[in-house]
Design a protein around this motif. Structure first.
Motif, PDB file in Angstrom:
ATOM      1  N   HIS A 101       0.831  -1.205   0.000  1.00 22.52           N
ATOM      2  CA  HIS A 101       0.000   0.000   0.000  1.00 22.52           C
ATOM      3  C   HIS A 101       0.864   1.254   0.000  1.00 22.52           C
ATOM      4  N   ARG A 128       2.442   1.527  -3.470  1.00 20.03           N
ATOM      5  CA  ARG A 128       1.384   1.881  -4.411  1.00 20.03           C
ATOM      6  C   ARG A 128       1.026   3.352  -4.286  1.00 20.03           C
ATOM      7  N   ASP A 135       1.256  -3.547  -9.514  1.00 20.07           N
ATOM      8  CA  ASP A 135       0.892  -4.779  -8.812  1.00 20.07           C
ATOM      9  C   ASP A 135       1.798  -5.012  -7.619  1.00 20.07           C
ATOM     10  N   ASN A 175      -2.620  -7.479  -5.700  1.00 25.42           N
ATOM     11  CA  ASN A 175      -3.443  -6.279  -5.734  1.00 25.42           C
ATOM     12  C   ASN A 175      -2.988  -5.429  -6.907  1.00 25.42           C
ATOM     13  N   ARG A 176      -3.923  -5.002  -7.726  1.00 25.29           N
ATOM     14  CA  ARG A 176      -3.585  -4.200  -8.912  1.00 25.29           C
ATOM     15  C   ARG A 176      -4.275  -2.852  -8.870  1.00 25.29           C
ATOM     16  N   THR A 177      -3.514  -1.816  -9.183  1.00 22.30           N
ATOM     17  CA  THR A 177      -4.064  -0.497  -9.487  1.00 22.30           C
ATOM     18  C   THR A 177      -3.763  -0.229 -10.950  1.00 22.30           C
ATOM     19  N   LYS A 221      -7.390   5.591 -10.048  1.00 18.74           N
ATOM     20  CA  LYS A 221      -7.330   4.849  -8.792  1.00 18.74           C
ATOM     21  C   LYS A 221      -8.076   3.517  -8.830  1.00 18.74           C
ATOM     22  N   ARG A 222      -8.453   3.065 -10.011  1.00 20.14           N
ATOM     23  CA  ARG A 222      -9.108   1.760 -10.095  1.00 20.14           C
ATOM     24  C   ARG A 222      -8.219   0.695  -9.458  1.00 20.14           C
ATOM     25  N   ARG A 223      -8.727   0.039  -8.418  1.00 21.23           N
ATOM     26  CA  ARG A 223      -7.901  -0.927  -7.685  1.00 21.23           C
ATOM     27  C   ARG A 223      -8.741  -2.123  -7.261  1.00 21.23           C
ATOM     28  N   THR A 243      -8.240  -6.733  -6.076  1.00 18.47           N
ATOM     29  CA  THR A 243      -7.421  -7.913  -5.848  1.00 18.47           C
ATOM     30  C   THR A 243      -7.826  -9.014  -6.818  1.00 18.47           C
ATOM     31  N   PRO A 283     -10.012  -2.815 -11.992  1.00 16.47           N
ATOM     32  CA  PRO A 283      -9.065  -2.811 -13.114  1.00 16.47           C
ATOM     33  C   PRO A 283      -9.529  -3.770 -14.203  1.00 16.47           C
TER      34      PRO A 283
END
Length: 399
Positions: A12, A15, A166, A192-194, A218-220, A222, A263
């Motif tokens: 986090h 990211r 990621d 986790n992907r943004t 900010k599209r995030r 898991t 995402p």
């Protein structure tokens, strides 16, 4: 402290830093000068593989097998701790310099500033991981990112914003279905992907809504992914290996945890490859070939083809090949526990090879400890490449 919690917290924080940088670029670019676009191709990209033209499926046999072909873990006898592996890349100083000129041009003449980027693409990427390899099994904590920008259609300006960041865990193992002939491997990833894929047209540029843009960026979420791999190795002096890999089995989708939505999903990919290893004293030569995106009937054949060769010597490894019709070159330097890799490769941005090349430059550094009970050797890494992963007992060479 619980390892999962520590990695989540670290992820986090990293990211947030990367996203802040992206948002700063986005604000400068879209609100004043330009837009920032990123490239989300492979989730994990090995510098060694890029130097070989991307022909890596039948060659990989270390912790990178988690991301390329888990069957490469089958039959491995080595214990290895890759304390860190850090890589960075960009597509050239000239493009980065152009981006800086556009950003510094101010917001009063957006169209003129953007003209400097027509026909160009600005890209950067990076990765970091720590991994443990034991006989026939590996696990890793990793992070990877890709970022870039392209501007097209001078008459009606359009920018393509495409990026990912990621962080997560990967684990997998392999075993021999038929001793010395057929190997099977399975790997799984939780990450986790943004990221997003966002085309930005002239109308959007004329009526910018920075809050909406930030929400898109900010599209995030898991996601969970799995890879399956098969290796077939024929016994003999060169031990040719044929491989088949199903990456991102099914479709990898993401939950919606932040931003305007989840995402974009990652589509599956079928890959077939082959490699063989010629050993001659202090030199090993490993030619390889991959045919990727077997399932995609719309992609031109030349974009699917990857070919390469690796020449491994004590302390130095040279690589070359063809990636989507463009030359690649790379080198690796082994300083026992410390390893340095560098490569240059071309990516086709158009529909067919030879249409629009994006020349990229990547490098990485890693530090690792290893022990192979089969050869009674202690060193910084596993075997020095090749289809079968064999090593010299007296020289532990980075592949």
């Amino acid at each position: 402290m619980d390892l999962t919690f520590a990695v989540e917290r670290w992820g986090h924080q990293v990211r947030a830093l990367v996203l802040d940088l992206i948002l700063i670029f986005g604000a400068l670019l879209l609100c004043g000068s330009l837009a920032h676009a990123l490239d989300a191709s492979d989730q994990w990209s090995s510098v060694r593989a890029e130097g070989m033209g991307g022909a890596y499926t039948a060659v990989v046999n270390d912790s990178d097998s988690l991301f390329y072909n888990p069957a490469g873990l089958a039959g491995q006898t080595r214990f290895e701790w890759q304390i860190f592996d850090i890589g960075v890349g960009a597509n050239g100083y000239e493009n980065i310099s152009t981006l800086q000129n556009v950003v510094s041009g101010g917001s009063n003449n957006l169209a003129t500033n953007l003209q400097q980027l027509y026909g160009k693409r600005v890209w950067f990427g990076g990765h970091a991981k720590s991994a443990i390899l034991i006989p026939s099994f590996a696990m890793s904590a990793f992070t990877a990112t890709g970022a870039g920008i392209s501007v097209s259609n001078p008459a009606n300006t359009e920018m393509n914003l495409d990026y990912f960041f990621d962080y997560g865990f990967a684990a997998g193992g392999g075993f021999e279905l038929v001793p010395q002939f057929m190997k099977f491997g399975l790997s799984a990833r939780r990450f986790n992907r943004t990221g997003t894929n966002l085309p930005i047209g002239a109308a959007t540029l004329a009526n910018l809504d920075t809050a909406a843009l930030q929400d898109e960026l900010k599209r995030r979420g898991t996601g969970y992914a799995a890879d399956l791999g098969l290796d077939f190795t024929l016994p003999g002096p060169v031990s040719p290996t044929l491989s088949a890999v199903y990456r991102n089995a099914g479709v990898t989708t993401f939950s919606h945890e932040e931003g305007a939505g989840a995402p974009p999903p990652i589509q599956p990919e079928f890959i077939v490859g082959g490699a063989m290893k010629f050993s001659g004293g202090l030199i090993d030569i490993t030619p390889a070939i991959d045919y990727r995106h077997l399932e995609d009937t719309t992609m031109q054949i030349g974009k699917k083809l990857h070919m390469g060769v690796e020449i491994a010597m004590p302390f130095l490894t040279l690589r070359g090949g063809l990636n989507q019709g463009y030359w690649t070159a790379g080198a690796g330097f082994n300083f026992w526990l410390l390893h340095v890799e560098a490569a240059s490769y071309g990516v086709e941005l158009g529909a067919y090879p030879g249409q629009q090349e994006d020349r990229r430059y990547v490098a990485n550094i890693s530090f690792q400890l290893g022990f192979d009970p089969g050869s009674f050797g202690f060193g910084g890494s596993s075997a020095n490449g090749g289809a079968d992963g064999g090593s010299r007992p007296h020289l532990k060479q980075r592949r």
